[in-house]
Write a protein that holds these residues in place. Sequence first.
Motif, PDB file in Angstrom:
ATOM      1  N   ALA A   1       0.834  -1.211   0.000  1.00 29.21           N
ATOM      2  CA  ALA A   1       0.000   0.000   0.000  1.00 29.21           C
ATOM      3  C   ALA A   1       0.862   1.253   0.000  1.00 29.21           C
ATOM      4  O   ALA A   1       0.599   2.204  -0.742  1.00 29.21           O
ATOM      5  CB  ALA A   1      -0.930  -0.007   1.206  1.00 29.21           C
ATOM      6  N   GLU A   2       1.930   1.263   0.800  1.00 34.83           N
ATOM      7  CA  GLU A   2       2.827   2.424   0.859  1.00 34.83           C
ATOM      8  C   GLU A   2       3.489   2.678  -0.490  1.00 34.83           C
ATOM      9  O   GLU A   2       3.655   3.823  -0.900  1.00 34.83           O
ATOM     10  CB  GLU A   2       3.921   2.205   1.908  1.00 34.83           C
ATOM     11  CG  GLU A   2       3.443   2.272   3.332  1.00 34.83           C
ATOM     12  CD  GLU A   2       4.526   1.862   4.315  1.00 34.83           C
ATOM     13  OE1 GLU A   2       5.724   1.900   3.951  1.00 34.83           O
ATOM     14  OE2 GLU A   2       4.160   1.500   5.438  1.00 34.83           O
ATOM     15  N   TYR A   3       3.881   1.594  -1.181  1.00 39.17           N
ATOM     16  CA  TYR A   3       4.531   1.734  -2.485  1.00 39.17           C
ATOM     17  C   TYR A   3       3.630   2.470  -3.466  1.00 39.17           C
ATOM     18  O   TYR A   3       4.063   3.399  -4.149  1.00 39.17           O
ATOM     19  CB  TYR A   3       4.895   0.354  -3.050  1.00 39.17           C
ATOM     20  CG  TYR A   3       5.420   0.424  -4.454  1.00 39.17           C
ATOM     21  CD1 TYR A   3       6.738   0.781  -4.701  1.00 39.17           C
ATOM     22  CD2 TYR A   3       4.598   0.180  -5.548  1.00 39.17           C
ATOM     23  CE1 TYR A   3       7.224   0.873  -5.992  1.00 39.17           C
ATOM     24  CE2 TYR A   3       5.074   0.260  -6.842  1.00 39.17           C
ATOM     25  CZ  TYR A   3       6.386   0.612  -7.053  1.00 39.17           C
ATOM     26  OH  TYR A   3       6.854   0.718  -8.343  1.00 39.17           O
ATOM     27  N   PHE A   4       2.375   2.077  -3.528  1.00 37.56           N
ATOM     28  CA  PHE A   4       1.468   2.709  -4.478  1.00 37.56           C
ATOM     29  C   PHE A   4       1.066   4.112  -4.037  1.00 37.56           C
ATOM     30  O   PHE A   4       0.833   4.983  -4.875  1.00 37.56           O
ATOM     31  CB  PHE A   4       0.260   1.820  -4.762  1.00 37.56           C
ATOM     32  CG  PHE A   4       0.630   0.661  -5.640  1.00 37.56           C
ATOM     33  CD1 PHE A   4       0.870   0.846  -6.990  1.00 37.56           C
ATOM     34  CD2 PHE A   4       0.789  -0.602  -5.112  1.00 37.56           C
ATOM     35  CE1 PHE A   4       1.244  -0.205  -7.810  1.00 37.56           C
ATOM     36  CE2 PHE A   4       1.159  -1.663  -5.918  1.00 37.56           C
ATOM     37  CZ  PHE A   4       1.397  -1.469  -7.269  1.00 37.56           C
ATOM     38  N   LYS A   5       1.014   4.371  -2.743  1.00 36.15           N
ATOM     39  CA  LYS A   5       0.760   5.734  -2.269  1.00 36.15           C
ATOM     40  C   LYS A   5       1.918   6.650  -2.649  1.00 36.15           C
ATOM     41  O   LYS A   5       1.713   7.778  -3.078  1.00 36.15           O
ATOM     42  CB  LYS A   5       0.555   5.756  -0.756  1.00 36.15           C
ATOM     43  CG  LYS A   5      -0.791   5.254  -0.325  1.00 36.15           C
ATOM     44  CD  LYS A   5      -0.941   5.322   1.184  1.00 36.15           C
ATOM     45  CE  LYS A   5      -2.245   4.684   1.622  1.00 36.15           C
ATOM     46  NZ  LYS A   5      -2.349   4.635   3.088  1.00 36.15           N
ATOM     47  N   ALA A   6       3.145   6.153  -2.500  1.00 35.23           N
ATOM     48  CA  ALA A   6       4.330   6.946  -2.838  1.00 35.23           C
ATOM     49  C   ALA A   6       4.437   7.188  -4.349  1.00 35.23           C
ATOM     50  O   ALA A   6       5.034   8.176  -4.777  1.00 35.23           O
ATOM     51  CB  ALA A   6       5.586   6.250  -2.340  1.00 35.23           C
ATOM     52  N   ALA A   7       3.863   6.304  -5.137  1.00 34.38           N
ATOM     53  CA  ALA A   7       3.939   6.422  -6.592  1.00 34.38           C
ATOM     54  C   ALA A   7       2.864   7.341  -7.173  1.00 34.38           C
ATOM     55  O   ALA A   7       2.830   7.577  -8.382  1.00 34.38           O
ATOM     56  CB  ALA A   7       3.836   5.040  -7.229  1.00 34.38           C
ATOM     57  N   GLN A   8       2.000   7.868  -6.327  1.00 33.37           N
ATOM     58  CA  GLN A   8       0.938   8.746  -6.823  1.00 33.37           C
ATOM     59  C   GLN A   8       1.520  10.010  -7.429  1.00 33.37           C
ATOM     60  O   GLN A   8       2.513  10.544  -6.947  1.00 33.37           O
ATOM     61  CB  GLN A   8       0.000   9.154  -5.691  1.00 33.37           C
ATOM     62  CG  GLN A   8      -0.918   8.082  -5.234  1.00 33.37           C
ATOM     63  CD  GLN A   8      -1.833   8.558  -4.125  1.00 33.37           C
ATOM     64  OE1 GLN A   8      -1.498   9.463  -3.375  1.00 33.37           O
ATOM     65  NE2 GLN A   8      -2.986   7.948  -4.023  1.00 33.37           N
ATOM     66  N   ILE A   9       0.882  10.465  -8.448  1.00 31.40           N
ATOM     67  CA  ILE A   9       1.271  11.712  -9.103  1.00 31.40           C
ATOM     68  C   ILE A   9       0.213  12.748  -8.767  1.00 31.40           C
ATOM     69  O   ILE A   9      -0.971  12.547  -9.025  1.00 31.40           O
ATOM     70  CB  ILE A   9       1.380  11.544 -10.629  1.00 31.40           C
ATOM     71  CG1 ILE A   9       2.459  10.511 -10.940  1.00 31.40           C
ATOM     72  CG2 ILE A   9       1.642  12.868 -11.307  1.00 31.40           C
ATOM     73  CD1 ILE A   9       2.492  10.074 -12.377  1.00 31.40           C
ATOM     74  N   MET A  10       0.650  13.824  -8.185  1.00 34.22           N
ATOM     75  CA  MET A  10      -0.262  14.897  -7.815  1.00 34.22           C
ATOM     76  C   MET A  10      -0.189  15.973  -8.899  1.00 34.22           C
ATOM     77  O   MET A  10       0.820  16.670  -9.002  1.00 34.22           O
ATOM     78  CB  MET A  10       0.126  15.483  -6.458  1.00 34.22           C
ATOM     79  CG  MET A  10       0.097  14.449  -5.340  1.00 34.22           C
ATOM     80  SD  MET A  10      -1.493  13.660  -5.145  1.00 34.22           S
ATOM     81  CE  MET A  10      -2.345  14.890  -4.237  1.00 34.22           C
TER      82      MET A  10
END
Length: 70
Positions: free
Chosen positions: A52-61
């Motif tokens: 979950a952390e990996y995909f949260k960190a990969a988010q593009i804002m």
Amino acid sequence: MSSIADEWLSEQEAAAEIKKTVRTLREWRKKRTGPPYSFFGRTVRYHRPTLAEYFKAAQIMPTRKLRRTA
């Protein structure tokens, strides 16, 4: 109460959780991309909180630049 074993997902469980195929996870490992994983003997496991952390960190804002008029 959950056990430590509940925090580790098999390839199939991890793929289902992120809505990808096992083949995609294997390709990511081969390319050394994608979420972190561990080996339990010869078995690949994914740590649920780390996944979950990996995909949260990969988010593009997205940001919006304002146009300046001269």
